[in-house]
Design a protein around this motif. Structure first.
Motif: not given
Length: 292
Positions: A275-278, A280-281
């Motif tokens: 995912t994009q959130e991963e 960003y993390q």
């Protein structure tokens, strides 16, 4: 020490896969200016799932490779570096260090994060090889980093009755198991050397995505001639149980296949997550010094 097996188990292939398409790699540079050809590009990741990238590098000019790949991060996948010629020193943040030499393989699982460097250990001569990126399933993307060097004489080999010499990096060929196995992606990674006119057959699971990359000579795969420096993406024909090919001239090629993960792929440079959130993390962790 590895020994070549001269009485291999035959590979019965009743129906060979054909060629879906031929691909010409894209000339580019990476690291600190290393010139290479990106054969498996990002737009092919879904088609060749679980493989994310294949780079081919080869030059007699030191300026093309001497600066190497200084410290850089990875997260979420595995790198397999196969050295045909030259010497490359690996160091990483997990404390691993190894010298990759001609004919050897370096297999690294980045997992939750690693920062590493790959620096040539010669100032002249030829540097040639490949780096393949193999995806990790979502459940293993934050696993503990792992690393292993294999010297050339540690890699299993087989010689067929037709005179094919095969280095089995991963998977099984003619009854010989490769150096590394993975349950989820079940990769097959073979380096095949064929004399002119020789044929070769390799059984492949029907669900695997697969490709051939010819780096010397040319081969015939069904009705399609595959010339030097071309990747042939193999079709997924129903009923096909492997691949058969023949050398039009003395040839060397990679045969790569794997079980697709069929999971979302989110990539930003050296990070490959779901995912994009991963992503960003991962960027935050790298910025904050907590990636590795």
């Amino acid at each position: 020490m590895s020994q070549t097996q001269n009485l291999p188990v035959a590979e019965p292939v009743q129906q060979s896969r054909g060629v879906d398409r031929l691909v010409t790699g894209v000339a580019t540079s990476d690291g600190a200016g290393v010139r290479l050809t990106r054969v498996l590009t990002q737009d092919l990741q879904r088609r060749l799932d679980p493989f994310l990238m294949l780079d081919a590098f080869g030059s007699d000019k030191p300026d093309d490779y001497i600066a190497g790949f200084p410290d850089h991060p990875h997260r979420g996948f595995e790198t397999i570096t196969y050295m045909l010629a030259g010497r490359m020193l690996h160091r990483d943040s997990a404390g691993h260090e190894g010298l990759l030499e001609s004919g050897g393989v370096q297999w690294m699982t980045a997992g939750r994060g690693v920062i590493h460097s790959e620096i040539p250990q010669e100032e002249e001569g030829r540097m040639e090889g490949f780096q393949l990126w193999l995806n990790l399933p979502a459940k293993d993307k934050m696993s503990t980093p792992w690393y292993r060097d294999f010297k050339a004489d540690e890699l299993p080999r087989v010689r067929t009755a037709e005179g094919a010499d095969v280095t089995v990096i991963a998977g099984v060929s003619h009854g010989v198991a490769g150096a590394v196995t993975r349950d989820d992606t079940a990769p097959v990674y073979l380096d095949i050397h064929l004399p002119a006119g020789a044929s070769f057959a390799q059984a492949l699971p029907s669900g695997h995505n697969a490709f051939v990359y010819v780096y010397e000579g040319s081969v015939q795969l069904g009705d399609t001639a595959v010339p030097k420096q071309r990747m042939a993406i193999l079709d997924n024909a129903a009923g096909a149980d492997g691949v058969r090919l023949q050398a039009n001239e003395a040839a060397r090629l990679l045969l790569v296949a794997g079980q697709p993960l069929r999971e979302p792929i989110a990539q930003y440079g050296p990070f490959v997550m779901n995912t994009q959130e991963e992503i960003y993390q991962a960027l935050r962790d790298f910025r904050d010094g907590t990636l590795a």
